[in-house]
Design an enzyme around this catalytic site. Structure first.
Site, PDB file in Angstrom:
ATOM      1  N   ASP A  30       0.831  -1.202   0.000  1.00  0.00           N
ATOM      2  CA  ASP A  30       0.000   0.000   0.000  1.00  0.00           C
ATOM      3  C   ASP A  30       0.870   1.258   0.000  1.00  0.00           C
ATOM      4  O   ASP A  30       1.965   1.255   0.559  1.00  0.00           O
ATOM      5  CB  ASP A  30      -0.913  -0.019   1.239  1.00  0.00           C
ATOM      6  N   HIS A  47       2.620   3.425  -8.997  1.00  0.00           N
ATOM      7  CA  HIS A  47       2.491   1.981  -9.248  1.00  0.00           C
ATOM      8  C   HIS A  47       3.725   1.470  -9.991  1.00  0.00           C
ATOM      9  O   HIS A  47       4.241   0.395  -9.702  1.00  0.00           O
ATOM     10  CB  HIS A  47       1.229   1.680 -10.069  1.00  0.00           C
ATOM     11  N   LEU A 141      11.709 -19.960  -4.454  1.00  0.00           N
ATOM     12  CA  LEU A 141      10.542 -19.209  -3.969  1.00  0.00           C
ATOM     13  C   LEU A 141       9.340 -19.360  -4.904  1.00  0.00           C
ATOM     14  O   LEU A 141       9.483 -19.310  -6.119  1.00  0.00           O
ATOM     15  CB  LEU A 141      10.921 -17.719  -3.875  1.00  0.00           C
TER      16      LEU A 141
END
Ligand code: FPP
Length: 256
Positions: A30, A47, A141
């Site tokens: 956020d 963004h 991962l």
């Protein structure tokens, strides 16, 4: 005049206890919009900068041996943002997926996605599916992108699927328990996160992984997402490692 300077010591990956690394870390990224505003730019710029943070955090997560990293990239509610911002986010996703796939392969990261993927534009779906296929054999991962996702959406999906099975006598009411509900969730197979991080200084969970975070440790960072880096992830993991997870039991029971 006495001047006090507090220097914040950055947490290094070597400072962490390698036997207590959370298996699954989820992040609510956020603060992109506010970061852009602070830097005199439009929200989309924030963004775009956020992708740099994603790159650093993915690298850090792999470095310390986290198995699953789930990023809340686009929520069900984000569809309600101005059309311009939604379109830009979709374009950015396609661009980031195309640009980062090679890097994911280099780092042995496999990509997957959760959410109502059918609602994403065809271009996102196609590029995502291609990147998932290209990284499928990587054994490090597992990077999970939550796209058009919300915790309530997935609970509704689970209830619908269970209702069908009950109606067709495939399951019996008496067999319904937590484990069975888990099996009907669209995210079945994804382990519960041990640690949930939210950046941007807000203290809420915003409809993310509601079923899965029942006993998750929460960590809130004041940093806006574009400023977040792997050292910040290490700081959150370091904090997590100092906590006692009791799961409703007493300290004495845990220490036995
Ligand atoms: C929240 O910040 C962020 C988002 C809704 C989008 C997150 C997307 C990215 C970081 C870029 C692409 C991601 C990947 C995984 C390639 P906000 O807009 O709510 O910020 P604000 O609270 O300051 O307005």
């Amino acid at each position: 005049m006495i001047k006090i300077v507090i220097t914040e010591k950055k947490v290094d990956s070597k400072d962490l206890n390698s036997s207590k690394i959370p298996h699954h870390v989820a992040i609510i990224m956020d603060g992109n919009g506010r970061w852009a505003e602070l830097n005199g730019n439009d929200r989309i710029f924030g963004h775009r900068k956020g992708v740099e943070a994603v790159r650093s955090v993915v690298e850090g997560a792999g470095e310390i041996g986290i198995h699953y990293l789930t990023l809340y990239a686009f929520s069900t509610e984000n569809w309600n943002r101005p059309r311009e911002e939604v379109n830009a986010l979709m374009g950015l996703l396609v661009h980031a997926i195309l640009a980062e796939t090679e890097n994911l392969n280099k780092n042995n990261v496999s990509l997957r996605a959760i959410g109502d993927l059918k609602s994403m534009p065809a271009e996102v779906q196609e590029n995502l599916a291609a990147a998932i296929a290209k990284t499928a054999n990587n054994s490090g991962l597992r990077l999970v992108l939550a796209l058009s996702y919300s915790g309530r959406w997935e609970l509704v999906e689970a209830v619908k699927n269970m209702a069908d099975e009950l109606k067709n006598d495939k399951i019996d009411k008496s067999s319904i328990n937590e484990e069975l509900i888990g099996k009907y969730l669209p995210t079945f197979g994804l382990p519960d996160p041990e640690l949930l991080i939210r950046t941007g200084g807000e203290f809420r969970v915003s409809n993310f992984l509601l079923w899965q975070i029942a006993y998750t440790e929460l960590f809130f960072s004041q940093k806006l997402w574009p400023d977040y880096r792997k050292e910040d992830l290490f700081e959150a993991v370091n904090d997590f490692q100092k906590r006692e997870r009791r799961f409703g039991k007493t300290s004495e029971q845990i220490r036995i």
